[in-house]
Design a protein around this motif. Sequence first.
Motif, PDB file in Angstrom:
ATOM      1  N   ARG A 147      31.114  35.588  41.092  1.00 21.27           N
ATOM      2  CA  ARG A 147      30.293  36.434  40.219  1.00 21.27           C
ATOM      3  C   ARG A 147      31.048  36.787  38.946  1.00 21.27           C
ATOM      4  O   ARG A 147      30.484  36.793  37.852  1.00 21.27           O
ATOM      5  N   ALA A 148      32.338  37.084  39.076  1.00 20.88           N
ATOM      6  CA  ALA A 148      33.159  37.410  37.901  1.00 20.88           C
ATOM      7  C   ALA A 148      33.255  36.212  36.959  1.00 20.88           C
ATOM      8  O   ALA A 148      33.157  36.366  35.735  1.00 20.88           O
ATOM      9  N   ARG A 149      33.428  35.024  37.515  1.00 24.34           N
ATOM     10  CA  ARG A 149      33.488  33.815  36.673  1.00 24.34           C
ATOM     11  C   ARG A 149      32.163  33.576  35.959  1.00 24.34           C
ATOM     12  O   ARG A 149      32.134  33.250  34.781  1.00 24.34           O
ATOM     13  N   ALA A 150      31.059  33.738  36.694  1.00 20.39           N
ATOM     14  CA  ALA A 150      29.737  33.535  36.085  1.00 20.39           C
ATOM     15  C   ALA A 150      29.502  34.539  34.959  1.00 20.39           C
ATOM     16  O   ALA A 150      28.962  34.185  33.906  1.00 20.39           O
ATOM     17  N   ALA A 151      29.932  35.783  35.165  1.00 20.64           N
ATOM     18  CA  ALA A 151      29.778  36.802  34.117  1.00 20.64           C
ATOM     19  C   ALA A 151      30.627  36.456  32.903  1.00 20.64           C
ATOM     20  O   ALA A 151      30.190  36.616  31.751  1.00 20.64           O
ATOM     21  N   ALA A 152      31.832  35.947  33.132  1.00 19.94           N
ATOM     22  CA  ALA A 152      32.702  35.559  32.012  1.00 19.94           C
ATOM     23  C   ALA A 152      32.112  34.380  31.243  1.00 19.94           C
ATOM     24  O   ALA A 152      32.148  34.351  30.004  1.00 19.94           O
ATOM     25  N   VAL A 153      31.543  33.422  31.961  1.00 22.27           N
ATOM     26  CA  VAL A 153      30.907  32.270  31.309  1.00 22.27           C
ATOM     27  C   VAL A 153      29.726  32.741  30.461  1.00 22.27           C
ATOM     28  O   VAL A 153      29.561  32.325  29.314  1.00 22.27           O
ATOM     29  N   GLU A 154      28.925  33.637  31.020  1.00 21.95           N
ATOM     30  CA  GLU A 154      27.759  34.140  30.285  1.00 21.95           C
ATOM     31  C   GLU A 154      28.177  34.927  29.046  1.00 21.95           C
ATOM     32  O   GLU A 154      27.562  34.813  27.986  1.00 21.95           O
ATOM     33  N   GLU A 155      29.229  35.716  29.170  1.00 25.74           N
ATOM     34  CA  GLU A 155      29.716  36.480  28.016  1.00 25.74           C
ATOM     35  C   GLU A 155      30.245  35.549  26.926  1.00 25.74           C
ATOM     36  O   GLU A 155      30.019  35.783  25.738  1.00 25.74           O
ATOM     37  N   THR A 156      30.918  34.478  27.311  1.00 25.49           N
ATOM     38  CA  THR A 156      31.389  33.494  26.317  1.00 25.49           C
ATOM     39  C   THR A 156      30.205  32.850  25.612  1.00 25.49           C
ATOM     40  O   THR A 156      30.215  32.689  24.382  1.00 25.49           O
ATOM     41  N   MET A 206      41.330  51.761  62.413  1.00 31.75           N
ATOM     42  CA  MET A 206      41.745  50.991  61.247  1.00 31.75           C
ATOM     43  C   MET A 206      40.558  50.187  60.731  1.00 31.75           C
ATOM     44  O   MET A 206      39.822  49.590  61.509  1.00 31.75           O
ATOM     45  N   PHE A 207      40.350  50.222  59.393  1.00 30.47           N
ATOM     46  CA  PHE A 207      39.224  49.514  58.809  1.00 30.47           C
ATOM     47  C   PHE A 207      39.602  48.051  58.581  1.00 30.47           C
ATOM     48  O   PHE A 207      40.723  47.759  58.156  1.00 30.47           O
ATOM     49  N   PRO A 208      38.632  47.142  58.838  1.00 32.99           N
ATOM     50  CA  PRO A 208      38.935  45.737  58.575  1.00 32.99           C
ATOM     51  C   PRO A 208      39.045  45.487  57.074  1.00 32.99           C
ATOM     52  O   PRO A 208      38.394  46.143  56.271  1.00 32.99           O
ATOM     53  N   GLY A 209      39.873  44.545  56.687  1.00 34.17           N
ATOM     54  CA  GLY A 209      40.012  44.180  55.274  1.00 34.17           C
ATOM     55  C   GLY A 209      38.801  43.398  54.799  1.00 34.17           C
ATOM     56  O   GLY A 209      37.937  43.012  55.595  1.00 34.17           O
ATOM     57  N   PRO A 210      38.697  43.174  53.483  1.00 37.55           N
ATOM     58  CA  PRO A 210      37.556  42.414  52.969  1.00 37.55           C
ATOM     59  C   PRO A 210      37.551  40.999  53.529  1.00 37.55           C
ATOM     60  O   PRO A 210      38.602  40.393  53.705  1.00 37.55           O
ATOM     61  N   ARG A 211      36.381  40.534  53.839  1.00 35.54           N
ATOM     62  CA  ARG A 211      36.259  39.174  54.354  1.00 35.54           C
ATOM     63  C   ARG A 211      36.515  38.173  53.244  1.00 35.54           C
ATOM     64  O   ARG A 211      36.271  38.451  52.075  1.00 35.54           O
ATOM     65  N   MET A 212      36.985  36.992  53.607  1.00 30.28           N
ATOM     66  CA  MET A 212      37.279  35.930  52.654  1.00 30.28           C
ATOM     67  C   MET A 212      36.030  35.551  51.858  1.00 30.28           C
ATOM     68  O   MET A 212      36.097  35.310  50.657  1.00 30.28           O
ATOM     69  N   GLU A 213      34.859  35.539  52.549  1.00 28.73           N
ATOM     70  CA  GLU A 213      33.609  35.179  51.864  1.00 28.73           C
ATOM     71  C   GLU A 213      33.276  36.199  50.773  1.00 28.73           C
ATOM     72  O   GLU A 213      32.770  35.850  49.717  1.00 28.73           O
ATOM     73  N   ASP A 214      33.553  37.488  51.059  1.00 29.39           N
ATOM     74  CA  ASP A 214      33.285  38.541  50.074  1.00 29.39           C
ATOM     75  C   ASP A 214      34.157  38.370  48.842  1.00 29.39           C
ATOM     76  O   ASP A 214      33.707  38.523  47.714  1.00 29.39           O
ATOM     77  N   LYS A 215      35.445  38.045  49.074  1.00 25.32           N
ATOM     78  CA  LYS A 215      36.348  37.823  47.941  1.00 25.32           C
ATOM     79  C   LYS A 215      35.884  36.645  47.101  1.00 25.32           C
ATOM     80  O   LYS A 215      35.877  36.700  45.880  1.00 25.32           O
TER      81      LYS A 215
END
Length: 198
Positions: A16-25, A1-10
């Motif tokens: 990163r998604a927030r920073a990209a959204a801020v930059e796009e705005t 069984m593969f481990p799920g994504p780590r909390m730090e990765d999420k």
Amino acid sequence: MFPGPRMEDKRDYVMRARAAAVEETRRRILRAVRDLGLETESMEIVLADVADRTGVTVRTVLRHFGSRDGVFAAALDFVVGEVERERGTPGDVAGAVAALVEEYEGIGDWMITMLGREGADPNVRRMTDRGRAMHREWVRDVFAPVLPAARPADEAVDLLVVATDLYTWKLLRRDRGLGRPEVEQRMRALVDAVLGRA
């Protein structure tokens, strides 16, 4: 069984998604300032119009840039960056002149209008001063590999600035009424003469 994504990765992904959204705005706001300036042929742009065009609030615009002056300073940097990317590569004389004429065809009339207002509006004056400095630096960079050894570099740059200046385009395109290909050919002839390539 593969481990799920780590909390730090999420968390890293969300940040990163927030920073990209801020930059796009930010980019959307800057494009709105640029477009409104071109459409109105003015720097008297209302932040509410910028916000409406961008789909945000005036508070969001100010949160990104701090003040109205901050918005215009950032928009100027944005436009200068766009122009520099589109103007050609060092040593490519034909490409540089073609790119410059393309730019003037798109915003030359607006630039002429702004030059006529620079004495009355400090924001416009900052923009036109920056434009002049950028144009000279572009001439120095693009034509450096082909400058003639027989002519002092400062003199050659002065002459190339004149040969590629907005007013040179205006004299040929608007005052003389020449078509774009003829304007490009004549500006190229001026550049070649300065470079000793005529």
